[in-house]
Design a protein around this motif. Sequence first.
Motif, PDB file in Angstrom:
ATOM      1  N   VAL A  50       0.833  -1.214   0.000  1.00  5.23           N
ATOM      2  CA  VAL A  50       0.000   0.000   0.000  1.00  5.23           C
ATOM      3  C   VAL A  50       0.863   1.258   0.000  1.00  5.23           C
ATOM      4  CG1 VAL A  50      -1.648   1.320   1.371  1.00  5.23           C
ATOM      5  CG2 VAL A  50      -1.979  -1.123   1.043  1.00  5.23           C
ATOM      6  N   LYS A  51       1.972   1.229   0.755  1.00  4.31           N
ATOM      7  CA  LYS A  51       2.825   2.421   0.879  1.00  4.31           C
ATOM      8  C   LYS A  51       3.745   2.594  -0.321  1.00  4.31           C
ATOM      9  CE  LYS A  51       3.025   2.402   5.957  1.00  4.31           C
ATOM     10  NZ  LYS A  51       3.928   2.267   7.126  1.00  4.31           N
ATOM     11  N   TYR A  52       4.368   1.470  -0.778  1.00  2.00           N
ATOM     12  CA  TYR A  52       5.419   1.605  -1.773  1.00  2.00           C
ATOM     13  C   TYR A  52       5.208   0.770  -3.036  1.00  2.00           C
ATOM     14  CZ  TYR A  52       7.549   2.824   2.706  1.00  2.00           C
ATOM     15  OH  TYR A  52       7.795   3.332   3.954  1.00  2.00           O
ATOM     16  N   GLY A  53       4.274  -0.195  -3.013  1.00  2.00           N
ATOM     17  CA  GLY A  53       4.242  -1.170  -4.093  1.00  2.00           C
ATOM     18  C   GLY A  53       2.994  -1.156  -4.938  1.00  2.00           C
ATOM     19  N   ALA A  54       2.513  -2.350  -5.237  1.00  2.00           N
ATOM     20  CA  ALA A  54       1.458  -2.541  -6.235  1.00  2.00           C
ATOM     21  C   ALA A  54       0.138  -1.924  -5.838  1.00  2.00           C
ATOM     22  CB  ALA A  54       1.273  -4.038  -6.503  1.00  2.00           C
ATOM     23  N   LEU A  55      -0.106  -1.692  -4.536  1.00  2.00           N
ATOM     24  CA  LEU A  55      -1.385  -1.143  -4.086  1.00  2.00           C
ATOM     25  C   LEU A  55      -1.317   0.339  -3.781  1.00  2.00           C
ATOM     26  CD1 LEU A  55      -2.448  -4.047  -1.662  1.00  2.00           C
ATOM     27  CD2 LEU A  55      -3.029  -3.753  -4.069  1.00  2.00           C
TER      28      LEU A  55
END
Length: 624
Positions: free
Chosen positions: A540-545
């Motif tokens: 959520v913070k850095y990736g796919a979300l």
Amino acid sequence: MPDFDKMMQRQQVLADFGELALRSSDLDRILAEACRLVGEALGTGRAKILEIVHAERQLLVRAGVGWDPGIIGFLRMPMEERTSETFAIEAGEPVISRDIAAEDRFDVPRFMKEAGVVALVNVPVFLPGGRAYGLLQVDDTRPRDFGQDEIQFLRTYSTLLGPVIDRLLLARALRSTEERFRLTVEAALDYAILLSDPQDRITDWLPGAQAVFGWTAEEAVGQPVAITFTPEDRASGQDRWETETARKEGVAPNVRWHLRKDGQRVFIEGSTRALRTPDGKLLGFLKIGQDVTERRAAEDRLRESEERFRQFGEASSDLIWVRDAETLQFEYLSPAFEAIYGEAREAVLSGDTLQRWADLIHPDDRERALSMIHRVRAGERAMSAFRIIRPSDGEIRWIENTDFPLYDSTGRVQRVAGLAKDVTEARMSAARLEVLVNELQHRSRNLLGVIASVASKTLGEEGAAADFQARLRALSRAQGLLSRYGSNIAEVGALVRAELAAHTEVHPPKVAVSGPQVLLTARQVQNFSLALHELTTNAVKYGALRDGKGQLSVTWTAERIGEGERLLTLDWIESGVDLQPEKVTRRGYGRQLIEKALSYALRARTEFVLGEDGVRCRIQLPLE
């Protein structure tokens, strides 16, 4: 030839035939010679004997002279109304056809016309008692007027022929019967058959006796029958009692253990019968007995098995029952029935036992319980739980039934059987335990909430305090799932979907989640749910979300890796993310949890890779 010479010739024929009949017991030879003698006596050279085949209402050419060999013993003539042969038999009188060309009374068989027969005479042959055997038929190839002296000669000849045929037929039947009896006796090797004289010494030792007792006929004949008795029976006089009883009453039972030549024992079921002449003189004894050693041993084993079953059934605290598959009536009901159902067995075993049993079941469960019985009768195995209302105290009790079919040797369901036990206390304990566990889970979640609140007021809402509170909420969600699945297990898919739902609203096709149902224990759930939490929050913070541009795939499988061991493999794959892994310089708590804590606490193997387009993580966890 003078009439006197003809008469003497015919007398000689009768004498020759009578002498042959006394010397020979071969019916075919006698009939053939009878045809030859009568053909010569009447100067035709042709004669035959026709035998009635009653079952097919035909006449068989049984013997003859002057005829083609293909006719004798093979040709059959139907006994039709318009034939002289049938008329002669039914009238019981000779029938003469002087010239068949002028014959308008009867139909003449074609084969006789083709053979050149012109004149013929039929004389019926009767057996003693007036039973018709057939015909003596004399044929001539010229027109002929058979005189009264010839007819009388033929009648006398047929009168002699009937008793001779009857005697030989009886002798043949007797020989056949004796042969069948001999073959039967010699083949009945499991029946000991022997004859003894009035002193009970063996005179005839048949093959069955040798097969059962082991002595040959040479060894047994002349010995007392007592050699087949056991030493203790001889000492107590059982052999003498048996012959004396047969002598006085005609027959005596012979049902006891006997002795073989090799010392082994065989159990015989039979009898000893006295043999007497018509005037009552004792000739000896006939002893017939069947070797039933194996059957008796099987019966003993069956009785022992039934006794063990009875003792087991009476000692068992669980109810054992057996029903006839056809009628569904009880065949056996163990004593535990009374303790479990609170009803006397005799009351349920009388009348319609299925209905009496069904009446004890709670109305709401009755149809389901009965359907189980019918399913088992169809060949299924079934387990069911239902309530009963005990007549003795009106209490409702829970019964757990395990039902199974019992098959006969042909594979047909012959009986329906089952085990039943009272599980009321166990269910009540389980219900109380479930309440306690739910209460514990509820208190655990409340405690986690209190800790989160204290942390918020003490450390604030930002930074590490926020991460701490998020992890507490992940643990709380895991506790909630444990409560839903029964306090000590949780399903992998539910854990994954719950964690994703708590942090993102991104749905397929951006997020793909798939895998079979796999259950984790409470000990595994705590650490596994924290690992999922760290993967989700990082995505959520850095990736796919983070902004909905990337894609996330979470899949898992469960495979067997050894005897009774299974391995969970979960793959977390992010793609479409501009991660720039070279800028990631430190390992945070989440990665340390995945790479070290899971390995230490759960013996898991993990792979965590920061690729150019996102995180790839594999967790392999041994299942308990």
